[in-house]
Design a protein around this motif. Structure first.
Motif, PDB file in Angstrom:
ATOM      1  N   MET A  63     -22.737 -52.163  69.053  1.00 19.90           N
ATOM      2  CA  MET A  63     -21.498 -52.849  68.778  1.00 19.90           C
ATOM      3  C   MET A  63     -21.745 -54.355  68.827  1.00 19.90           C
ATOM      4  N   THR A  64     -21.026 -55.089  68.017  1.00 20.07           N
ATOM      5  CA  THR A  64     -21.197 -56.534  67.985  1.00 20.07           C
ATOM      6  C   THR A  64     -19.889 -57.252  68.289  1.00 20.07           C
ATOM      7  N   TYR A  65     -20.028 -58.510  68.610  1.00 20.67           N
ATOM      8  CA  TYR A  65     -18.912 -59.422  68.804  1.00 20.67           C
ATOM      9  C   TYR A  65     -18.978 -60.353  67.606  1.00 20.67           C
ATOM     10  N   ASP A  66     -17.988 -60.293  66.732  1.00 23.63           N
ATOM     11  CA  ASP A  66     -18.038 -61.023  65.471  1.00 23.63           C
ATOM     12  C   ASP A  66     -17.278 -62.333  65.539  1.00 23.63           C
ATOM     13  N   VAL A  67     -17.902 -63.374  64.994  1.00 22.70           N
ATOM     14  CA  VAL A  67     -17.310 -64.702  64.898  1.00 22.70           C
ATOM     15  C   VAL A  67     -17.379 -65.119  63.434  1.00 22.70           C
ATOM     16  N   ILE A  68     -16.308 -65.699  62.932  1.00 23.97           N
ATOM     17  CA  ILE A  68     -16.274 -66.154  61.543  1.00 23.97           C
ATOM     18  C   ILE A  68     -15.975 -67.644  61.524  1.00 23.97           C
ATOM     19  N   HIS A  70     -32.757 -65.372  68.659  1.00 28.39           N
ATOM     20  CA  HIS A  70     -33.289 -64.697  69.843  1.00 28.39           C
ATOM     21  C   HIS A  70     -33.290 -65.651  71.031  1.00 28.39           C
ATOM     22  N   ASP A  71     -33.248 -65.072  72.225  1.00 26.94           N
ATOM     23  CA  ASP A  71     -33.353 -65.892  73.428  1.00 26.94           C
ATOM     24  C   ASP A  71     -34.817 -66.325  73.601  1.00 26.94           C
ATOM     25  N   PRO A  72     -35.104 -67.166  74.602  1.00 27.91           N
ATOM     26  CA  PRO A  72     -36.484 -67.656  74.778  1.00 27.91           C
ATOM     27  C   PRO A  72     -37.512 -66.546  75.006  1.00 27.91           C
ATOM     28  N   ASP A  73     -37.073 -65.382  75.479  1.00 31.81           N
ATOM     29  CA  ASP A  73     -37.979 -64.257  75.696  1.00 31.81           C
ATOM     30  C   ASP A  73     -38.146 -63.390  74.458  1.00 31.81           C
ATOM     31  N   GLY A  74     -37.502 -63.782  73.355  1.00 26.29           N
ATOM     32  CA  GLY A  74     -37.621 -63.030  72.111  1.00 26.29           C
ATOM     33  C   GLY A  74     -36.628 -61.896  71.958  1.00 26.29           C
ATOM     34  N   GLN A  75     -35.689 -61.783  72.895  1.00 26.23           N
ATOM     35  CA  GLN A  75     -34.682 -60.731  72.810  1.00 26.23           C
ATOM     36  C   GLN A  75     -33.577 -61.149  71.849  1.00 26.23           C
ATOM     37  N   PRO A  76     -33.134 -60.262  70.963  1.00 30.94           N
ATOM     38  CA  PRO A  76     -32.103 -60.627  69.983  1.00 30.94           C
ATOM     39  C   PRO A  76     -30.763 -60.953  70.642  1.00 30.94           C
ATOM     40  N   LEU A  77     -30.109 -61.995  70.090  1.00 34.38           N
ATOM     41  CA  LEU A  77     -28.783 -62.396  70.553  1.00 34.38           C
ATOM     42  C   LEU A  77     -27.741 -62.257  69.455  1.00 34.38           C
ATOM     43  N   ALA A  78     -28.081 -62.749  68.245  1.00 35.17           N
ATOM     44  CA  ALA A  78     -27.082 -62.795  67.183  1.00 35.17           C
ATOM     45  C   ALA A  78     -27.756 -62.783  65.818  1.00 35.17           C
ATOM     46  N   ALA A  79     -26.954 -62.462  64.813  1.00 34.76           N
ATOM     47  CA  ALA A  79     -27.394 -62.506  63.420  1.00 34.76           C
ATOM     48  C   ALA A  79     -26.389 -63.330  62.637  1.00 34.76           C
ATOM     49  N   HIS A  89     -22.771 -62.365  64.045  1.00 29.38           N
ATOM     50  CA  HIS A  89     -22.607 -61.127  64.806  1.00 29.38           C
ATOM     51  C   HIS A  89     -23.451 -61.214  66.074  1.00 29.38           C
ATOM     52  N   ALA A  90     -22.780 -61.294  67.221  1.00 32.09           N
ATOM     53  CA  ALA A  90     -23.465 -61.361  68.508  1.00 32.09           C
ATOM     54  C   ALA A  90     -23.593 -59.960  69.087  1.00 32.09           C
ATOM     55  N   LEU A  91     -24.744 -59.683  69.657  1.00 29.82           N
ATOM     56  CA  LEU A  91     -24.953 -58.398  70.314  1.00 29.82           C
ATOM     57  C   LEU A  91     -24.210 -58.374  71.645  1.00 29.82           C
ATOM     58  N   GLU A  92     -24.007 -57.186  72.175  1.00 33.31           N
ATOM     59  CA  GLU A  92     -23.363 -57.053  73.481  1.00 33.31           C
ATOM     60  C   GLU A  92     -24.398 -57.323  74.562  1.00 33.31           C
ATOM     61  N   ARG A  93     -24.691 -58.604  74.739  1.00 28.72           N
ATOM     62  CA  ARG A  93     -25.630 -59.068  75.755  1.00 28.72           C
ATOM     63  C   ARG A  93     -25.040 -60.298  76.408  1.00 28.72           C
ATOM     64  N   SER A  94     -25.384 -60.515  77.627  1.00 30.40           N
ATOM     65  CA  SER A  94     -24.909 -61.687  78.338  1.00 30.40           C
ATOM     66  C   SER A  94     -25.310 -62.960  77.593  1.00 30.40           C
ATOM     67  N   GLY A  95     -24.331 -63.811  77.316  1.00 29.83           N
ATOM     68  CA  GLY A  95     -24.571 -65.080  76.657  1.00 29.83           C
ATOM     69  C   GLY A  95     -24.565 -65.042  75.146  1.00 29.83           C
ATOM     70  N   ALA A  96     -24.644 -63.865  74.546  1.00 30.88           N
ATOM     71  CA  ALA A  96     -24.716 -63.773  73.089  1.00 30.88           C
ATOM     72  C   ALA A  96     -23.422 -64.249  72.425  1.00 30.88           C
ATOM     73  N   GLY A  97     -22.283 -63.887  72.978  1.00 28.55           N
ATOM     74  CA  GLY A  97     -21.008 -64.322  72.425  1.00 28.55           C
ATOM     75  C   GLY A  97     -20.848 -65.838  72.498  1.00 28.55           C
ATOM     76  N   THR A  98     -21.322 -66.432  73.574  1.00 29.19           N
ATOM     77  CA  THR A  98     -21.259 -67.882  73.730  1.00 29.19           C
ATOM     78  C   THR A  98     -22.129 -68.566  72.675  1.00 29.19           C
ATOM     79  N   VAL A 128     -12.564 -71.536  63.218  1.00 28.85           N
ATOM     80  CA  VAL A 128     -13.396 -70.478  63.797  1.00 28.85           C
ATOM     81  C   VAL A 128     -12.466 -69.351  64.198  1.00 28.85           C
ATOM     82  N   TRP A 129     -12.819 -68.153  63.789  1.00 28.49           N
ATOM     83  CA  TRP A 129     -12.075 -66.972  64.215  1.00 28.49           C
ATOM     84  C   TRP A 129     -13.013 -66.101  65.042  1.00 28.49           C
ATOM     85  N   HIS A 130     -12.538 -65.674  66.179  1.00 31.01           N
ATOM     86  CA  HIS A 130     -13.210 -64.636  66.962  1.00 31.01           C
ATOM     87  C   HIS A 130     -12.148 -63.861  67.716  1.00 31.01           C
ATOM     88  N   PRO A 131     -12.496 -62.719  68.222  1.00 33.27           N
ATOM     89  CA  PRO A 131     -11.473 -61.829  68.812  1.00 33.27           C
ATOM     90  C   PRO A 131     -10.658 -62.452  69.943  1.00 33.27           C
TER      91      PRO A 131
END
Length: 121
Positions: free
Chosen positions: A1-6, A43-52, A86-95, A112-115
């Motif tokens: 699931m993602t957190y979507d921002v437009i 991706h975050d500094p460790d290479g983990q995906p945050l957003a697309a 599209h932010a993943l459900e991970r800490s900090g991704a929505g920010t 900017v639109w977000h939920p």
């Protein structure tokens, strides 16, 4: 699931504006592209995906933005650029996603639109 921002933008979100917005979200973020899809992966500094970040789409039909986002977009007239993050459900991704979108609207005008809320510049 993602957190979507437009980000609905008056100015053209070219590569330099998008990269500057990503830098505003964090100088230590890493980027990658998804070949043939027109997507920038953040991706975050460790290479983990945050957003697309999807490729921006030009809206040229009057009333289309309002139809898609509701009355908040009623005052915006085409041409406009629609850019989805599209932010993943991970800490900090929505920010990260909200910061990128806010940075783009600060540079290029729009909303900017977000939920959680809608903001304008």
């Amino acid at each position: 699931m993602t957190y979507d921002v437009i980000a609905l933008l008056r100015g053209t979100p070219d590569t330099s504006a998008i990269l500057a917005a990503i830098l505003d979200a964090g100088e230590d973020l890493q980027l990658d592209t998804i070949e043939g899809a027109g997507i920038i992966a953040v991706h975050d500094p460790d290479g983990q995906p945050l957003a697309a970040i999807e490729a921006p789409v030009l809206i040229q039909v009057d009333g289309e933005a309002e139809r898609l986002l509701g009355p908040i977009a009623a005052h915006l007239r085409p041409p406009l650029w629609w850019l989805e993050i599209h932010a993943l459900e991970r800490s900090g991704a929505g920010t990260v996603a909200r910061t990128i979108a806010a940075s783009l609207t600060a540079r290029l005008e729009g909303i900017v639109w977000h939920p959680d809320e809608v903001s304008t510049r």
